[in-house]
Design an enzyme around this catalytic site. Structure first.
Site, PDB file in Angstrom:
ATOM      1  N   LYS A   1     -11.414   7.645   4.190  1.00 42.95           N
ATOM      2  CA  LYS A   1     -11.023   6.228   4.082  1.00 42.95           C
ATOM      3  C   LYS A   1     -12.245   5.319   4.197  1.00 42.95           C
ATOM      4  CE  LYS A   1      -8.080   2.760   3.904  1.00 42.95           C
ATOM      5  NZ  LYS A   1      -8.729   1.591   4.468  1.00 42.95           N
TER       6      LYS A   1
ATOM      7  N   GLU B   1     -14.747   0.411  -2.540  1.00 42.13           N
ATOM      8  CA  GLU B   1     -14.041  -0.850  -2.767  1.00 42.13           C
ATOM      9  C   GLU B   1     -15.008  -2.033  -2.702  1.00 42.13           C
ATOM     10  OE1 GLU B   1     -11.244  -3.025   0.280  1.00 42.13           O
ATOM     11  OE2 GLU B   1     -10.145  -1.380  -0.663  1.00 42.13           O
TER      12      GLU B   1
END
Length: 310
Positions: free
Chosen positions: A180, A187
């Site tokens: 993550k 991102e």
């Protein structure tokens, strides 16, 4: 409440993500017991069918049938650490704690070892999907032993966009939060690239480019199409000038951890690193450097130095 109605999981932390994850599970037919220290958060979820609201953490645990699964959606750091300590005293060997915070994977490795010493299982869950997850499903990245993850799989299948996609058991304890972390670093880079590209098109004034129309057209067929681009197109069509929006971009910490890990492993991450540095710049952290540069230009070349208010 009879045995068939006993909740499958306790959700602790009913913010935007936690509450909607509880709702998605309940709407998939799974009973959920939910707890938050804030009474308004509990009250907001109370009308949801198949969600039992617990007044205390202990009550949430008591509502479950062993082996129990408790899923935390709390801020990383002290709120999560304090709740983990409390759960260690409430749970029994064989129970599972899922940490869905954006936590440092190193903390997750340590938490798993502490849980194992008490006979408990720990799963670190990277969760993606934001406010759209309730309708579209969540991306889940799970870390932990096979034994720890097994009771979480039915929950993952219900939370994900589909039972057979959108979730993955990444590896041992810490792996979920590590993946993550990398996900969020990527991102950062994607968002920065879109922002810079659209800024460049906006600044080419003589072409009078309709950036909202361009973003919308790129949603189909273009190699840069993505969900982020879809959000950007909707955003630009609604308010292309971003009226009232301050040019400040926060960072959650995941980008910092990603760059830290890259430095320690010697893995080059120039795009993600630059995107992180730009976020720092938007937070006013480059003000002194900019002042320094303006004064230095004046010192060697006599260049004009603008003052505040000019």
């Amino acid at each position: 409440m009879n045995a068939s109605q006993r909740p499958a999981v306790a959700f602790v932390g009913l913010g935007k993500m936690g509450a909607n994850m509880a709702r998605r599970l309940a709407r998939a037919g799974l009973a959920v017991v939910a707890f938050d220290v804030a009474e308004p958060a509990r009250a907001a979820l109370a009308p949801e069918p198949r969600v039992l609201i617990a007044a205390t953490l202990a009550a949430a645990v008591t509502a479950l049938t062993p082996p129990r699964v408790v899923w935390l959606m709390l801020p990383a750091g002290e709120p999560t650490a304090a709740t983990l300590t409390a759960l260690h005293a409430l749970l029994a060997p064989g129970d599972v704690i899922v940490d869905g915070a954006n936590a440092d994977y190193r903390d997750s490795v340590r938490h798993a070892a502490e849980a194992a010493a008490r006979g408990l299982h720990a799963v670190d869950a990277g969760v993606s999907g934001g406010i759209w997850g309730l309708a579209s499903g969540y991306g889940l990245m799970l870390g932990g032993s096979a034994q720890a993850v097994a009771p979480v799989v039915p929950l993952a299948r219900a939370l994900a966009p589909a039972p057979d996609r959108g979730w993955v058991h990444c590896g041992p304890p810490g792996a979920g939060h590590f993946v993550k972390m990398v996900h969020n670093g990527i991102e950062y880079g994607l968002m920065q690239a879109y922002a810079e590209g659209f800024a460049l098109m906006r600044d080419k004034r003589e072409f009078g480019l309709d950036v909202a129309a361009i973003a919308s057209s790129w949603r189909d067929g273009s190699v840069v199409r993505s969900w982020l681009l879809e959000l950007a197109a909707d955003m630009l069509n609604a308010d292309p000038g971003f009226n009232g929006v301050a040019p400040v971009v926060a960072d959650s910490g995941e980008g910092r951890w990603t760059v830290r890990e890259a430095i320690e492993l010697g893995t080059p991450l120039p795009v993600i690193s630059a995107a992180l540095m730009n976020r720092f710049a938007t937070q006013g952290r480059d003000d002194y450097a900019a002042q320094f540069l303006a004064q230095l230009r004046h010192a060697f070349g006599g260049h004009f130095v603008p003052k505040v208010g000019d």
